[in-house]
Design an enzyme around this catalytic site. Structure first.
Site: not given
Ligand code: GRF
Length: 219
Positions: A22, A119
């Site tokens: 995260g 991405h």
């Protein structure tokens, strides 16, 4: 309507989905707090109970939830449970930050236009996994990361911002991943801030920043 309630209405709710450490979620939360965005991270939701990022979120007073994909027989059932957990926080924006599940079309349509992903490649090159190794194998001289709106096709969708990272002699996938990740931590918060400040519009599939700010982070 009072000034206070107007202010509350203007505060946007962000829900972040993670599967692991995260670090992008952390970067967004920290910049949101430090820069006083008209938004708050209302919840961090993971499909894995052991996702490291959940601890950071809880330590910062952010609501957390786990929707374990293994507990559901079908992708649709998981997607529906996930949507139910998300909608408790009435998100204006759903942020995928290292969320490693493919989401079904119905789920994607539900949040269309208000769901971002990051991405680690220069899309449309190298959608999917192992992007850094695939870029090295292809002899790429430049790699990078892309923030984009999510559409039903995996790792596609209108591009909000990209970062560019030159490949150096001797780079392996881990070295490249680390340098790209450092740029992710810059471009993702910037893109999320633009969204919550209504600075983005999509014209024929191309995202424009209303102030003309650069949507490219160069080395
Ligand atoms: C990032 O490289 C992101 O681009 C990819 O997964 C990684 C997640 O890292 N989708 P983190 O969980 O944000 O640290």
């Amino acid at each position: 309507m009072s000034r206070a309630s107007l202010h509350c209405r203007a505060m946007k709710s962000i829900v972040i989905l993670i599967s692991g450490r995260g670090s992008n979620m952390e970067a967004i939360q920290q910049r949101c707090a430090a820069e006083g965005w008209p938004a708050r991270v209302a919840a961090v939701i993971s499909n894995r109970a052991n996702a490291g990022g959940l601890q950071f979120a809880a330590a910062h007073g952010i609501a957390t939830a786990v929707v374990d994909h293994q507990a559901f027989g079908t992708r649709e059932a998981f997607d529906d449970a996930l949507a139910a957990a998300i909608d408790r926080f009435a998100p204006d924006l759903l942020v995928l930050a290292g969320f490693m599940r493919i989401l079904g079309e119905r789920f994607v349509r539900r949040y269309e236009g208000r769901m971002l992903n990051i991405h680690p490649s220069l899309l449309p090159a190298f959608p999917g996994l192992h992007t850094h190794q695939r870029a090295l194998d292809a002899g790429c001289k430049l790699v990078g990361a892309t923030v984009h709106f999510v559409t039903p096709q995996l790792d596609h969708g209108p591009i909000v911002m990209q970062s560019v990272v030159p490949v150096r002699d001797g780079d392996d996938a881990d070295a490249l991943a680390a340098r790209v990740l450092a740029t992710e931590h810059q471009i993702y918060p910037r893109a999320v801030r633009w969204f919550v400040e209504d600075k983005l519009r999509i014209e024929r599939g191309v995202v424009r920043q209303r102030d003309g700010a650069s949507q490219l982070l160069l080395p």
